[in-house]
Design a protein around this motif. Structure first.
Motif, mmCIF file in Angstrom:
data_model
loop_
_atom_site.group_PDB
_atom_site.id
_atom_site.type_symbol
_atom_site.label_atom_id
_atom_site.label_comp_id
_atom_site.label_asym_id
_atom_site.label_seq_id
_atom_site.Cartn_x
_atom_site.Cartn_y
_atom_site.Cartn_z
ATOM 1 N N PHE A 1 0.824 -1.207 0.000
ATOM 2 C CA PHE A 1 0.000 0.000 0.000
ATOM 3 C C PHE A 1 0.862 1.262 0.000
ATOM 4 C CE2 PHE A 1 -2.424 3.389 2.124
ATOM 5 C CZ PHE A 1 -3.502 3.447 1.263
ATOM 6 N N GLY A 2 0.515 2.191 -0.862
ATOM 7 C CA GLY A 2 1.256 3.450 -0.950
ATOM 8 C C GLY A 2 0.474 4.451 -1.779
ATOM 9 N N GLU A 3 1.194 5.497 -2.170
ATOM 10 C CA GLU A 3 0.596 6.616 -2.887
ATOM 11 C C GLU A 3 -0.273 6.205 -4.091
ATOM 12 O OE1 GLU A 3 3.514 9.624 -3.498
ATOM 13 O OE2 GLU A 3 2.517 10.294 -5.325
ATOM 14 N N LYS A 4 0.302 5.351 -4.911
ATOM 15 C CA LYS A 4 -0.369 5.016 -6.173
ATOM 16 C C LYS A 4 -1.686 4.282 -5.924
ATOM 17 C CE LYS A 4 0.556 2.984 -10.593
ATOM 18 N NZ LYS A 4 0.734 1.534 -10.746
ATOM 19 N N ILE A 5 -1.647 3.311 -5.011
ATOM 20 C CA ILE A 5 -2.839 2.529 -4.702
ATOM 21 C C ILE A 5 -3.885 3.435 -4.044
ATOM 22 C CG2 ILE A 5 -3.724 0.545 -3.428
ATOM 23 C CD1 ILE A 5 -1.722 -0.545 -5.228
ATOM 24 N N PHE A 6 -3.415 4.304 -3.147
ATOM 25 C CA PHE A 6 -4.326 5.225 -2.457
ATOM 26 C C PHE A 6 -5.075 6.086 -3.481
ATOM 27 C CE2 PHE A 6 -5.003 9.567 -0.816
ATOM 28 C CZ PHE A 6 -5.888 9.297 0.221
ATOM 29 N N LEU A 7 -4.330 6.687 -4.405
ATOM 30 C CA LEU A 7 -4.964 7.558 -5.398
ATOM 31 C C LEU A 7 -5.945 6.768 -6.264
ATOM 32 C CD1 LEU A 7 -1.847 9.709 -6.434
ATOM 33 C CD2 LEU A 7 -3.749 10.399 -4.957
ATOM 34 N N GLY A 8 -5.562 5.548 -6.615
ATOM 35 C CA GLY A 8 -6.454 4.685 -7.401
ATOM 36 C C GLY A 8 -7.727 4.370 -6.630
ATOM 37 N N ALA A 9 -7.581 4.113 -5.328
ATOM 38 C CA ALA A 9 -8.732 3.779 -4.497
ATOM 39 C C ALA A 9 -9.679 4.977 -4.377
ATOM 40 C CB ALA A 9 -8.271 3.329 -3.121
ATOM 41 N N VAL A 10 -9.100 6.176 -4.247
ATOM 42 C CA VAL A 10 -9.935 7.377 -4.136
ATOM 43 C C VAL A 10 -10.679 7.609 -5.463
ATOM 44 C CG1 VAL A 10 -9.915 9.871 -3.767
ATOM 45 C CG2 VAL A 10 -8.465 8.396 -2.370
ATOM 46 N N ARG A 11 -9.970 7.403 -6.560
ATOM 47 C CA ARG A 11 -10.612 7.530 -7.870
ATOM 48 C C ARG A 11 -11.770 6.545 -8.015
ATOM 49 N NH1 ARG A 11 -5.646 8.023 -10.374
ATOM 50 N NH2 ARG A 11 -5.340 10.251 -10.668
ATOM 51 N N ALA A 12 -11.493 5.294 -7.631
ATOM 52 C CA ALA A 12 -12.523 4.249 -7.723
ATOM 53 C C ALA A 12 -13.708 4.596 -6.826
ATOM 54 C CB ALA A 12 -11.926 2.899 -7.335
ATOM 55 N N THR A 13 -13.423 5.200 -5.677
ATOM 56 C CA THR A 13 -14.482 5.599 -4.745
ATOM 57 C C THR A 13 -15.440 6.593 -5.399
ATOM 58 O OG1 THR A 13 -13.087 5.282 -2.801
ATOM 59 C CG2 THR A 13 -14.942 6.798 -2.564
ATOM 60 N N PHE A 14 -14.890 7.632 -5.986
ATOM 61 C CA PHE A 14 -15.768 8.659 -6.559
ATOM 62 C C PHE A 14 -16.508 8.138 -7.786
ATOM 63 C CE2 PHE A 14 -12.955 11.483 -4.062
ATOM 64 C CZ PHE A 14 -13.953 11.966 -3.228
ATOM 65 N N LYS A 15 -15.854 7.248 -8.515
ATOM 66 C CA LYS A 15 -16.525 6.658 -9.670
ATOM 67 C C LYS A 15 -17.741 5.849 -9.195
ATOM 68 C CE LYS A 15 -15.487 4.099 -13.820
ATOM 69 N NZ LYS A 15 -14.662 2.969 -14.256
ATOM 70 N N ALA A 16 -17.540 5.052 -8.145
ATOM 71 C CA ALA A 16 -18.621 4.227 -7.618
ATOM 72 C C ALA A 16 -19.718 5.096 -6.997
ATOM 73 C CB ALA A 16 -18.074 3.249 -6.591
ATOM 74 N N LEU A 17 -19.320 6.136 -6.271
ATOM 75 C CA LEU A 17 -20.311 7.002 -5.613
ATOM 76 C C LEU A 17 -21.221 7.676 -6.627
ATOM 77 C CD1 LEU A 17 -18.181 8.676 -2.783
ATOM 78 C CD2 LEU A 17 -20.146 7.143 -2.479
ATOM 79 N N GLN A 18 -20.648 7.991 -7.778
ATOM 80 C CA GLN A 18 -21.454 8.678 -8.784
ATOM 81 C C GLN A 18 -22.469 7.777 -9.437
ATOM 82 O OE1 GLN A 18 -19.329 11.227 -11.460
ATOM 83 N NE2 GLN A 18 -18.116 11.957 -9.752
ATOM 84 N N GLN A 19 -22.288 6.485 -9.279
ATOM 85 C CA GLN A 19 -23.294 5.577 -9.823
ATOM 86 C C GLN A 19 -24.400 5.315 -8.813
ATOM 87 O OE1 GLN A 19 -20.652 2.525 -11.151
ATOM 88 N NE2 GLN A 19 -19.907 3.917 -12.730
ATOM 89 N N THR A 20 -24.316 5.946 -7.642
ATOM 90 C CA THR A 20 -25.372 5.814 -6.645
ATOM 91 C C THR A 20 -26.155 7.123 -6.610
ATOM 92 O OG1 THR A 20 -24.224 6.811 -4.769
ATOM 93 C CG2 THR A 20 -23.739 4.500 -5.251
ATOM 94 N N ASN A 21 -27.173 7.124 -5.779
ATOM 95 C CA ASN A 21 -27.952 8.357 -5.621
ATOM 96 C C ASN A 21 -27.537 9.094 -4.345
ATOM 97 O OD1 ASN A 21 -29.866 10.113 -6.599
ATOM 98 N ND2 ASN A 21 -31.509 9.221 -5.348
ATOM 99 N N ALA A 22 -26.429 8.706 -3.763
ATOM 100 C CA ALA A 22 -25.985 9.315 -2.506
ATOM 101 C C ALA A 22 -25.652 10.790 -2.717
ATOM 102 C CB ALA A 22 -24.769 8.573 -1.978
ATOM 103 N N LYS A 23 -26.143 11.612 -1.804
ATOM 104 C CA LYS A 23 -25.858 13.048 -1.895
ATOM 105 C C LYS A 23 -24.649 13.427 -1.057
ATOM 106 C CE LYS A 23 -30.591 13.986 -2.983
ATOM 107 N NZ LYS A 23 -30.759 12.499 -3.040
ATOM 108 N N ASP A 24 -24.393 12.629 -0.033
ATOM 109 C CA ASP A 24 -23.211 12.878 0.774
ATOM 110 C C ASP A 24 -22.456 11.569 0.973
ATOM 111 O OD1 ASP A 24 -25.580 12.394 2.911
ATOM 112 O OD2 ASP A 24 -23.664 11.614 3.653
#
Ligand code: BES
Ligand code: MN
Ligand code: ZN
Length: 500
Positions: free
Chosen positions: A84-107
């Motif tokens: 685990f390090g910088e690259k994986i962290f950034l990838g995980a954050v990217r994946a998070t926002f991609k997944a969140l946008q496919q939901t109806n979550a507002k927060d």
């Protein structure tokens, strides 16, 4: 997008979605472990089904977990804990926002904030998360007749820390991240805009608008004034175009009245056909991005003004089209630059250095602390470095080092090329003081050598962003680079000068 730093236990997060990490294979992070306990092992049970094993870049959305306050739970894979390090962290954050946008979550409440990364602190995590959140929302649809159907619902991101003492540092990082994201958006919008709209005149109008919103000093030199001053190199490029050239100047005064400014010079070729040395047709549309240097210095100034950094920054943009035409400059033409040096224009496609050299001489009158120019200057730089790092050269090793450092800090990296004297010989002309091209080899370096002849009176560095300013292919578009690098450089610069 709204951001807030929150501290508190994850099971108490009452919102639309909580986000926690899982390492490979199926090892829970601390926040995930707390949620598992609160749900009496429910989480571990679901994970044991094997749909989420913690591999990097994977996500799993769950609903209605008992014993926790949040409506949804997003599990994010963090890969092997050891790796685990910088690259994986950034990838995980990217994946998070991609997944969140496919939901109806507002927060969303992200319990990824205090994951520990080598040589980085929580402030760094926070800043990167803010930038990536905004990046995930970025769309350029203003030239489509109808807006996109699917609009993301996410509008509030809570960056959750378990340690309260980190909160103050994190607040500054949120502001810096938001400012950088705002600056990158300015840069990307200008870059992506069609070249029939984004002309030199348009750039000047945008700069004037910025001056109004942020109380900056704005001025623009028109053709006549440039002629009077003797900007023969810049004007030689503009000759073939129907669009009038502009030399745009914006001044931000956040520091002492007597403080010398950091001057940023950005190449603003709003379309580069090559001129009489015409470019081939393939991917020629991408030459609308040849004003990315200009766009990036405007974006950086936006970030600086948003943060109200305590320093003075001046932006200078030579803006023009490079077009063929009956009146266009021809190979062999000799012109006199503002510096007095004469230039034999052997190739009209090496136009960036011609407009920059006059802007760099003009920069002298602002008595700069340092000057950094930013330009999509050479295809040779893309050959040398690809699309990963920007090319960096300069006449002052400390300045170059500061920029390299800012690149490392922001993740928007640059790489130094050798600006050695031996290369200068390649610019010899039989008919003028200097030729505007140096032949086939070492093209990124000879371009910088050319510029170095106009920057002798101050400390100077040059960023060649030909490979990093935009992406081609399916994801064609401006990247917003090197706004993170330049902004970080100025944040560091402001800190150094106020603390000493
Ligand atoms: N804007 C181009 C550089 C460029 C090329 C940027 C490809 C991104 C992708 C610049 O004005 C240019 O045309 N440079 C020439 C210089 C040559 C004629 C010495 C080049 O790189 O081919
Ligand atoms: Mn060119
Ligand atoms: Zn160009």
């Amino acid at each position: 997008m709204d951001f807030a730093i929150k501290s508190g236990s994850p099971e108490k997060y009452r919102g639309d979605c909580i986000v926690v990490g899982v390492f490979e294979s199926r090892k829970l992070t601390e926040a995930a472990r707390v949620l598992d306990e609160a749900s009496q092992g429910y989480l571990a049970k679901i994970i044991s089904h094997g749909d989420m094993d913690g591999r990097a870049n994977t996500t799993l959305l769950l609903h209605g977990i008992p014993g926790i306050g949040s409506k949804r739970l997003l599990l994010v894979g963090l890969g092997k804990e050891k790796e685990f390090g910088e690259k994986i962290f950034l990838g995980a954050v990217r994946a998070t926002f991609k997944a969140l946008q496919q939901t109806n979550a507002k927060d969303a409440g992200l319990y990824l904030t205090d994951l520990s990364i080598k040589q980085r602190d929580i402030a760094w995590n926070v800043l990167q998360m803010v930038v990536l959140a905004e990046d995930s929302l970025y769309r350029f649809d203003r030239l489509k007749s109808k807006p996109e159907e699917h609009q993301p619902s996410l509008s509030k991101v809570n960056l959750c820390v378990t340690d309260k003492s980190a909160a103050a540092m994190a607040e500054t990082a949120v502001q810096q991240g938001a400012a950088i994201a705002r600056g990158m958006k300015v840069t990307r919008d200008l870059g992506n805009l069609a070249p029939n709209i984004c002309t030199p005149t348009y750039l000047a109008e945008q700069a004037a608008d910025m001056a109004k919103s942020y109380k900056l000093k704005f001025s623009v030199l028109e053709n006549k004034e440039m002629e009077k001053l003797g900007m023969g190199a810049l004007l030689a490029v503009a000759r073939g175009s129907r669009q009038p050239a502009k030399l745009i100047v914006l001044e931000y005064h956040g520091g002492k009245a007597t403080g010398k400014p950091v001057v940023l010079v950005g190449k603003g070729v709003t379309f580069d056909t090559g001129g009489i040395s015409l470019k081939p047709a393939g991917e020629l549309d991408e030459m609308k991005y040849d004003m990315s240097g200009a766009a990036s210095v405007l974006g950086t100034l936006t970030a600086v003004a948003e943060m109200k950094l305590p320093l003075n920054v001046t932006v200078i943009i030579p803006a023009t089209e490079n077009m063929p035409g009956g009146n266009a400059t021809k190979p062999g033409d000799v012109v006199t630059s503002l510096s007095g040096q004469t230039i034999e224009i052997l190739n009209t496609d090496a136009e960036g250095r011609l407009i920059l050299c006059d802007a760099l001489t003009y920069a002298e009158r602002y008595k700069p602390e340092v000057v950094v120019d930013v330009a999509t200057l050479t295809g040779a730089c893309v050959v040398a470095l690809g699309h990963v790092v920007s090319g960096l050269m300069g006449n002052d090793e400390n300045l170059v080092e500061e920029l390299l450092q800012a690149g490392e800090q922001s993740g928007d990296r640059a790489w130094q090329l050798p600006l050695r004297d031996e290369y200068q010989e390649l610019l010899k002309s039989n008919f003028a003081d200097v030729a505007n091209i140096g032949g086939r080899w070492g093209g990124a370096i000879t371009a910088a050598c050319f510029l170095s002849r106009f920057t002798k009176k101050y400390r100077w560095a040059h960023l060649d962003i030909a490979g990093t300013a935009w992406k081609s292919g399916k994801e064609k578009g401006s990247t917003g680079r090197p706004v993170p690098l330049l902004t970080q450089f100025l944040i560091n610069h402001a800190r150094k000068h106020t603390s000493s």
